[in-house]
Design a protein around this motif. Structure first.
Motif, short mmCIF file in Angstrom:
data_model
loop_
_atom_site.label_atom_id
_atom_site.label_comp_id
_atom_site.label_asym_id
_atom_site.label_seq_id
_atom_site.Cartn_x
_atom_site.Cartn_y
_atom_site.Cartn_z
N GLU A 12 1.69 2.08 -3.48
CA GLU A 12 0.47 2.56 -4.14
C GLU A 12 0.16 3.99 -3.72
O GLU A 12 -0.01 4.88 -4.56
N GLU B 19 -8.16 -3.34 -8.25
CA GLU B 19 -6.92 -2.74 -8.76
C GLU B 19 -6.46 -3.41 -10.05
O GLU B 19 -6.16 -2.74 -11.04
N HIS C 248 -7.73 0.73 2.08
CA HIS C 248 -6.47 0.52 2.81
C HIS C 248 -6.67 0.84 4.30
O HIS C 248 -6.14 0.15 5.17
N HIS D 106 -10.53 -6.17 -3.19
CA HIS D 106 -9.67 -4.98 -3.36
C HIS D 106 -8.65 -5.21 -4.49
O HIS D 106 -8.46 -4.37 -5.35
N HIS E 209 0.85 -1.20 0.00
CA HIS E 209 0.00 0.00 0.00
C HIS E 209 0.88 1.24 0.00
O HIS E 209 0.47 2.28 -0.52
FE LIG Z 1 -4.39 -1.35 -2.68
#
Ligand SMILES: [Fe+2]
Ligand SMILES: [Fe+2]
Length: 177
Positions: A58, A132, A86, A128, A55
């Motif tokens: 990201e 993405e 997140h 999730h 994360h």
């Molecule tokens: Fe993510």
């Protein structure tokens, strides 16, 4: 390589951890007890790998750069959802840590909380990740030039490189307290 390459590869490892947790759920169901060591490893994985490393790249690099672009409303919407997700994952992991610690201290009642939060993570991450992989990573490449993508990849490697030092620096600092 495109900058989404390492992110997607990291998704595959997260999926393998989720499969291991799914197995643990079955064992908890059969034996009515949790494997504290496995959960400790899983929590470290979610905190340091899934959150800080994955994360982190990201949010701190990819989303940071995308925030400077004029994104189409649907991409902007997904990016905001991803950030909120997140936050949700961090919350579930923290709750799992508390449940695991209570269980370790002998509170058998915490086993149901362990099950609850492991189930939350096992249920959450695939959705999730699919969002993405299937709906975000490829379309957003259109906003980044070849040079921006190459620079991002270099920044990703740099980010990863510092994390091993960060992790062990923190461990020593904890011991010194
Ligand atoms: Fe993510
Ligand atoms: Fe991701």
């Amino acid at each position: 390589m495109k900058p989404i390459g390492p992110l997607m590869r990291e998704h595959r490892l997260i999926e393998r951890m989720l499969a291991a947790l799914d197995e643990e759920l079955k064992r908890i169901n059969e034996r009515d007890e949790a494997n504290i060591e496995l959960l400790t490893v899983a929590v470290d994985f979610f905190r340091i790998y899934a959150d800080r490393t994955h994360h982190g790249k990201e949010e701190d690099i990819l989303f940071r750069d995308l925030a400077k672009k004029k994104l189409a409303p649907e991409h902007n919407k997904i990016m905001n959802e991803l950030v909120a997700e997140h936050v949700y994952a961090r919350g579930a992991v923290s709750a799992l840590v508390d449940a695991k610690n209570n269980y370790k201290e002998g509170n058998r009642e915490s086993l149901k909380d362990i099950v609850k939060y492991v189930k939350e993570l096992v249920g959450f991450y695939p959705v999730h990740i699919e969002k993405e992989d299937e709906h975000f990573f490829y379309p957003i490449l259109e906003y980044l030039s070849k040079k921006e993508q190459d620079d991002m990849l270099v920044e990703f490697w740099e980010f990863d490189r510092m994390l091993i030092h960060e992790k062990y620096q923190k461990i020593v600092e904890e011991l010194e307290r």
